[in-house]
Design a protein around this motif. Structure first.
Motif, mmCIF file in Angstrom:
data_model
loop_
_atom_site.group_PDB
_atom_site.id
_atom_site.type_symbol
_atom_site.label_atom_id
_atom_site.label_comp_id
_atom_site.label_asym_id
_atom_site.label_seq_id
_atom_site.Cartn_x
_atom_site.Cartn_y
_atom_site.Cartn_z
ATOM 1 N N MET B 154 -57.659 -19.377 10.921
ATOM 2 C CA MET B 154 -58.149 -18.733 12.142
ATOM 3 C C MET B 154 -57.209 -17.618 12.583
ATOM 4 O O MET B 154 -57.653 -16.565 13.042
ATOM 5 C CB MET B 154 -58.336 -19.770 13.245
ATOM 6 N N PHE B 156 -55.288 -15.961 10.491
ATOM 7 C CA PHE B 156 -55.449 -14.928 9.460
ATOM 8 C C PHE B 156 -56.657 -14.043 9.781
ATOM 9 O O PHE B 156 -56.594 -12.818 9.676
ATOM 10 C CB PHE B 156 -55.622 -15.595 8.093
ATOM 11 N N GLU B 157 -57.743 -14.689 10.201
ATOM 12 C CA GLU B 157 -58.953 -13.944 10.540
ATOM 13 C C GLU B 157 -58.698 -12.973 11.695
ATOM 14 O O GLU B 157 -59.177 -11.848 11.701
ATOM 15 C CB GLU B 157 -60.077 -14.913 10.936
ATOM 16 N N MET B 160 -56.854 -10.054 10.405
ATOM 17 C CA MET B 160 -57.760 -9.179 9.663
ATOM 18 C C MET B 160 -58.611 -8.338 10.606
ATOM 19 O O MET B 160 -58.861 -7.166 10.377
ATOM 20 C CB MET B 160 -58.686 -10.024 8.771
#
Lengths: 279, 288
Positions: B154, B156-157, B160
């Motif tokens: 989560m 990492f998202e 991104m």
């Protein structure tokens, strides 16, 4: 044969149901196809033994309900095997039956040693997370904590499977079936697993996409030398991919050998029927 | 006929059950202990988890402070205070230093907590993995196998999508190097206060029926990637327009008449105390 198998499976059994006095016997269980007519217990895998060698593709064919997918699920720990052993040739795991390991250890094997591509991408991907995130998930599970490194690996993989990079932050639910399948393959490959399981990867894809995906798998095998177990009921796929093939019927291995041998000179009555029904 | 209510509202059996859950939670830092969340005179989602903890641990000699998003005088804080006082008769306070139990919604006070104090946090969503995995059965397995890739995923998202971790509050933490825990929706600014905290921290989720805890002097580390280190909200160059405090968590307010942005301490009792101290100093100076 001088090479050591990377994965050896011995006497794998998987049954659904408790069994009864009739079907619990060692021999002559009196099964009807793969279930006991007396108590209804299903014997999905009966005494499956095989070896997988480094860098080879092993094909498994058989009709629906022959136990192919159950076998895969047991190997990938999605389902618990009723009995049997499996050994992975690896410094840390040598000589240990992987089915008897703790669930933490099994998870370690899944994250570090195995890759899995399911028939239905829903099982292998988080449909609401981005494609690059899906690939990162596997890397994170394998212990990576560096964002730019993971992004780099993800981008390379997505390029390898021909997903345009400008769509990498999109969720797989927006993708076509073939693209989803390719993202799944990229995810399975992300931590360079020595063993890859492919469960009916091309079923449900149209022919040109099928050819694409098969090409990709063949290329990966040649370039990375990954050992693969490919389950399919499509003999054309098996013919193209597999070096050796196992034929399953009613939860048992009825024939195994080189793929050409099996397709050109089938021995068992069922294999003969299967090969001759090839259109 | 008016019957006398029990001390601290609950019957003894209920208190015992909740205390037992608290003991287990303290014994396993960060582990969510299920408990039989009671019907309360306030609605679920309004702090019933915290209130149940407070009521089951409070004694006659305790001094209670209740805050809601840093404020001692918000409606929710006041009505919780009134309920507890009406059923126990304990002393209430607004000063953090004087209190022995602090029930709080979404903030840890600016004044450092000390040994012997208990901080009770209200939690709406105790499961840090819930956005990643909807099934409780599965998240239990993930916790038991210490598979927290979902929590990392989560973050990492967010990186991104937004180029940085974007948790406004409730940034997940690793407790005692074992369990990943939702610290309740406190700002990231308060996360480091949990690390090696002298006070016992109890967290209660009434609607989700979970109690968990961070015992005193426990390691608490906020999740962060190697190349994206954890950072608290920055108030550099900002100061409270009332008391002039810096390095505290501040609310951003916009003056509608001038359109100017001003900053103010979020912790009202901390701000008030500083103002009073200023006034006292001023008075003393003038009298000499």
């Amino acid at each position: 044969m001088y090479e050591e198998p990377i994965l050896s499976v011995r006497n794998l059994k998987k049954q659904f149901g408790p069994g009864c006095h009739q079907c619990n016997q060692e021999h002559d269980k009196g099964l009807e196809k793969n279930y006991c007519p007396n108590c209804g217990t299903v014997y999905a895998c009966q005494d499956i033994s095989f070896d997988l060698f480094p860098g080879e593709i092993l094909g498994i064919v058989g009709e629906s309900g022959s136990g192919k997918s159950t076998l895969m699920q047991c190997l990938y720990f999605d389902a618990d095997a009723t009995s049997g052993e499996a050994y992975i040739h690896d410094a840390a795991l040598d000589g240990q039956n992987v089915f008897s390991l703790s669930s933490q250890k099994k998870r370690y094997i899944r994250n570090h040693k195995y890759g899995m591509v399911y028939q239905n991408p829903v099982h292998g991907l988080k449909m609401n997370f981005s494609s690059i995130g899906n690939i990162a998930e596997k890397l994170i599970a394998a212990g990576n904590r560096n964002v730019s490194e993971m992004e780099g690996v993800g981008k390379t993989l997505l390029e390898n499977v021909h997903i345009p990079l400008f769509r990498m932050k999109e969720a797989p639910k927006n993708f076509s079936g073939g693209m989803q399948q390719r993202v799944q393959i990229a995810k399975a490959l992300s931590n360079n697993p020595p063993i890859l399981f492919l469960d009916e990867v091309t079923t449900g894809l149209d022919l040109s996409v099928q050819a694409n995906v098969l090409d990709l798998i063949k290329r990966i095998q040649r370039e990375l030398g990954i050992s693969m177990v490919v389950v399919s009921h499509d003999l054309a796929v098996i013919r193209m991919l597999a070096d050796r093939t196992i034929v399953m019927l009613n939860g048992e291995i009825i024939e195994e050998g080189l793929t050409d041998q099996i397709l050109e000179d089938p021995q068992h009555a069922y294999t003969q029927q299967l090969v001759y029904s090839l259109l | 006929m008016k019957t006398n209510t029990h001390f601290a509202f609950f019957d003894e059996g209920s208190k015992k059950e909740i205390r037992r859950a608290i003991l287990k939670a303290v014994a396993i830092p960060g582990y969510q202990v299920p408990f039989a969340s009671r019907e309360m005179p306030i609605a679920r989602g309004w702090g019933t988890g915290g209130l149940q903890i407070t009521l089951s641990i409070i004694g006659k000699q305790d001094v209670l402070k209740v805050i809601d998003q840093g404020a001692d005088e918000s409606v929710n804080a006041v009505s919780i205070k009134k309920l507890v006082q009406a059923t126990t008769g304990v002393k209430l306070t607004e000063r953090t230093q004087e209190s022995s139990i602090i029930q709080s919604r979404h903030r840890i006070p600016e004044v450092a907590l000390t040994e012997g104090q208990i901080l009770v946090l209200q939690v709406p969503m105790p499961e840090p993995l819930r956005p990643y995995e909807a099934k409780e059965y599965q998240t239990k397995i993930l916790h038991s196998e210490e598979d927290y890739s979902g929590a990392w995923l989560m973050l990492f998202e967010q990186i991104m999508k937004y180029g940085q971790t974007a948790t406004g509050a409730d940034h997940p933490v690793y407790v005692n190097n074992r369990y990943v825990m939702a610290p309740s929706p406190i700002p990231r600014f308060d996360n480091p206060k949990m690390h090696q905290s002298e006070a016992l921290i109890l967290l209660g989720a009434g609607r989700e029926k979970k109690i968990y805890a961070v015992p005193p002097y426990t390691d608490v580390a906020s999740l962060a990637f190697d190349d994206y280190p954890f950072a608290v909200e920055s108030f550099e160059g900002k100061h409270c327009h009332l008391c002039g405090a810096t390095n505290v968590f501040m609310d951003e307010l916009i003056d509608h008449s001038t359109g100017e942005t001003i900053y103010q301490c979020n912790d009202t009792s901390y701000c008030m105390e500083r103002l009073n101290a200023n006034v006292e100093a001023e008075v003393e100076e003038n009298h000499v």
